[in-house]
Design a protein around this motif. Sequence first.
Motif, PDB file in Angstrom:
ATOM      1  N   THR A  33       0.807  -1.311   0.027  1.00 62.70           N
ATOM      2  CA  THR A  33      -0.067  -0.019   0.006  1.00 62.70           C
ATOM      3  C   THR A  33       0.759   1.295  -0.079  1.00 62.70           C
ATOM      4  OG1 THR A  33      -0.106   0.006   2.340  1.00 62.70           O
ATOM      5  CG2 THR A  33      -2.090  -1.173   1.174  1.00 62.70           C
ATOM      6  N   ASN A  34       2.148   1.162   0.118  1.00 62.12           N
ATOM      7  CA  ASN A  34       2.861   2.429   0.393  1.00 62.12           C
ATOM      8  C   ASN A  34       4.133   2.520  -0.882  1.00 62.12           C
ATOM      9  OD1 ASN A  34       4.688   0.477   1.310  1.00 62.12           O
ATOM     10  ND2 ASN A  34       5.339   1.927   3.026  1.00 62.12           N
ATOM     11  N   LEU A  35       3.921   1.964  -2.058  1.00 59.09           N
ATOM     12  CA  LEU A  35       4.933   2.006  -3.116  1.00 59.09           C
ATOM     13  C   LEU A  35       5.171   3.168  -3.717  1.00 59.09           C
ATOM     14  CD1 LEU A  35       4.159  -1.362  -5.305  1.00 59.09           C
ATOM     15  CD2 LEU A  35       6.313  -0.696  -4.112  1.00 59.09           C
ATOM     16  N   THR A  36       6.444   3.789  -4.038  1.00 59.93           N
ATOM     17  CA  THR A  36       6.471   4.982  -4.639  1.00 59.93           C
ATOM     18  C   THR A  36       7.133   4.774  -5.903  1.00 59.93           C
ATOM     19  OG1 THR A  36       8.909   5.266  -3.114  1.00 59.93           O
ATOM     20  CG2 THR A  36       6.740   6.260  -2.283  1.00 59.93           C
ATOM     21  N   ASP A  37       7.768   3.365  -5.978  1.00 57.90           N
ATOM     22  CA  ASP A  37       8.586   2.987  -7.185  1.00 57.90           C
ATOM     23  C   ASP A  37       7.867   1.617  -7.437  1.00 57.90           C
ATOM     24  OD1 ASP A  37      10.400   3.186  -9.210  1.00 57.90           O
ATOM     25  OD2 ASP A  37      12.119   3.430  -7.986  1.00 57.90           O
ATOM     26  N   MET A  38       8.414   1.081  -8.978  1.00 58.80           N
ATOM     27  CA  MET A  38       8.118  -0.173  -9.125  1.00 58.80           C
ATOM     28  C   MET A  38       8.486  -1.404  -7.975  1.00 58.80           C
ATOM     29  SD  MET A  38       6.242  -0.351 -11.878  1.00 58.80           S
ATOM     30  CE  MET A  38       6.528  -2.063 -12.622  1.00 58.80           C
ATOM     31  N   PRO A  39       7.677  -2.240  -7.943  1.00 62.56           N
ATOM     32  CA  PRO A  39       8.190  -3.405  -6.972  1.00 62.56           C
ATOM     33  C   PRO A  39       9.070  -4.218  -7.417  1.00 62.56           C
ATOM     34  CG  PRO A  39       6.064  -3.792  -7.873  1.00 62.56           C
ATOM     35  CD  PRO A  39       6.178  -2.442  -8.490  1.00 62.56           C
ATOM     36  N   LYS A  40      10.047  -5.034  -7.015  1.00 60.01           N
ATOM     37  CA  LYS A  40      10.939  -5.646  -7.407  1.00 60.01           C
ATOM     38  C   LYS A  40      11.027  -7.057  -6.653  1.00 60.01           C
ATOM     39  CE  LYS A  40      14.335  -2.434  -8.928  1.00 60.01           C
ATOM     40  NZ  LYS A  40      14.033  -1.135  -8.522  1.00 60.01           N
ATOM     41  N   VAL A  41      11.198  -8.117  -7.211  1.00 60.80           N
ATOM     42  CA  VAL A  41      11.265  -9.436  -6.647  1.00 60.80           C
ATOM     43  C   VAL A  41      12.390  -9.396  -5.801  1.00 60.80           C
ATOM     44  CG1 VAL A  41      11.906 -11.898  -7.260  1.00 60.80           C
ATOM     45  CG2 VAL A  41       9.761 -10.613  -8.422  1.00 60.80           C
ATOM     46  N   GLY A  42      12.510  -9.869  -4.618  1.00 59.04           N
ATOM     47  CA  GLY A  42      13.400  -9.929  -3.510  1.00 59.04           C
ATOM     48  C   GLY A  42      13.622  -8.805  -2.826  1.00 59.04           C
ATOM     49  N   MET A  43      12.988  -7.641  -3.175  1.00 51.21           N
ATOM     50  CA  MET A  43      13.024  -6.377  -2.177  1.00 51.21           C
ATOM     51  C   MET A  43      12.529  -6.681  -0.778  1.00 51.21           C
ATOM     52  SD  MET A  43       9.795  -4.009  -3.663  1.00 51.21           S
ATOM     53  CE  MET A  43       7.955  -4.481  -3.267  1.00 51.21           C
ATOM     54  N   PRO A  44      13.030  -6.011   0.258  1.00 47.80           N
ATOM     55  CA  PRO A  44      12.416  -6.256   1.505  1.00 47.80           C
ATOM     56  C   PRO A  44      11.205  -5.725   1.784  1.00 47.80           C
ATOM     57  CG  PRO A  44      14.078  -4.660   1.581  1.00 47.80           C
ATOM     58  CD  PRO A  44      13.950  -4.962   0.259  1.00 47.80           C
ATOM     59  N   MET A  45      10.102  -6.517   2.412  1.00 48.67           N
ATOM     60  CA  MET A  45       8.573  -5.852   2.657  1.00 48.67           C
ATOM     61  C   MET A  45       8.711  -6.195   4.059  1.00 48.67           C
ATOM     62  SD  MET A  45       6.588  -6.925  -0.546  1.00 48.67           S
ATOM     63  CE  MET A  45       6.269  -8.803  -0.029  1.00 48.67           C
ATOM     64  N   LYS A  46       7.890  -5.410   4.818  1.00 45.97           N
ATOM     65  CA  LYS A  46       7.395  -5.581   6.134  1.00 45.97           C
ATOM     66  C   LYS A  46       5.892  -5.509   6.194  1.00 45.97           C
ATOM     67  CE  LYS A  46       8.516  -3.269  10.636  1.00 45.97           C
ATOM     68  NZ  LYS A  46       9.861  -2.862  11.141  1.00 45.97           N
ATOM     69  N   LEU A  47       5.568  -6.460   7.311  1.00 43.92           N
ATOM     70  CA  LEU A  47       4.010  -6.717   7.559  1.00 43.92           C
ATOM     71  C   LEU A  47       3.404  -5.455   8.302  1.00 43.92           C
ATOM     72  CD1 LEU A  47       1.904  -9.048   7.276  1.00 43.92           C
ATOM     73  CD2 LEU A  47       2.565  -9.554   9.632  1.00 43.92           C
ATOM     74  N   GLY A  48       2.558  -5.116   7.882  1.00 48.06           N
ATOM     75  CA  GLY A  48       1.736  -3.861   8.428  1.00 48.06           C
ATOM     76  C   GLY A  48       0.250  -4.165   8.634  1.00 48.06           C
ATOM     77  N   PHE A  49      -0.207  -3.312   9.698  1.00 47.77           N
ATOM     78  CA  PHE A  49      -1.778  -3.432   9.584  1.00 47.77           C
ATOM     79  C   PHE A  49      -2.662  -2.141   9.531  1.00 47.77           C
ATOM     80  CE2 PHE A  49       0.418  -6.739  11.893  1.00 47.77           C
ATOM     81  CZ  PHE A  49      -0.178  -7.760  11.817  1.00 47.77           C
ATOM     82  N   ALA A  50      -3.636  -1.931   9.017  1.00 45.53           N
ATOM     83  CA  ALA A  50      -4.575  -0.933   8.884  1.00 45.53           C
ATOM     84  C   ALA A  50      -5.699  -1.049   8.659  1.00 45.53           C
ATOM     85  CB  ALA A  50      -3.739   0.155   8.020  1.00 45.53           C
ATOM     86  N   LYS A  51      -6.928  -0.201   8.631  1.00 46.42           N
ATOM     87  CA  LYS A  51      -7.917  -0.302   8.071  1.00 46.42           C
ATOM     88  C   LYS A  51      -8.197   0.223   6.791  1.00 46.42           C
ATOM     89  CE  LYS A  51     -10.325   0.461  12.452  1.00 46.42           C
ATOM     90  NZ  LYS A  51     -11.430   1.267  13.359  1.00 46.42           N
TER      91      LYS A  51
END
Length: 140
Positions: A109-127
Amino acid sequence: MTEEKKELYLGYTTDKAVTPFFQEFLEHLDEERLMKSTCSTCGVDYLPPREHCQKCMSKTKMVEMTEREATCYSYVIVDFAPETLSSKQPYVVAIGEFPSGLKLTAHITNLTDMPKVGMPMKLGFAKESEGKMITYRWLV
Ligand SMILES: [Zn+2]
């Protein structure tokens, strides 16, 4: 398919038709706790949780998922969304892989650029929006 069933399929509702197992999952999610399930017999983990083990059919136990960091295993960019999500298109749905090997599919939900396979991601929670239940998502 009725509107009610579509919502149930997406898992964003506390509709009375949900099973007690799924209801428990949703209640924990509302406290920003993501649950997995572990087979009481063979120890296999399931994320999202399954009530019964796919390998031995034993009942599983719901356990809190403590991993938060993952890497992008795969993703899709959704340009043509179903009606209920059309206001969010285009959006990205990614499969994140935790160090344990468990994988989880969620929106980024907070991408500012194209996603990439292998990039780090963090689990988040929101409504999703006011009045909706808390859901999980990937943050980059
Ligand atoms: Zn099992």
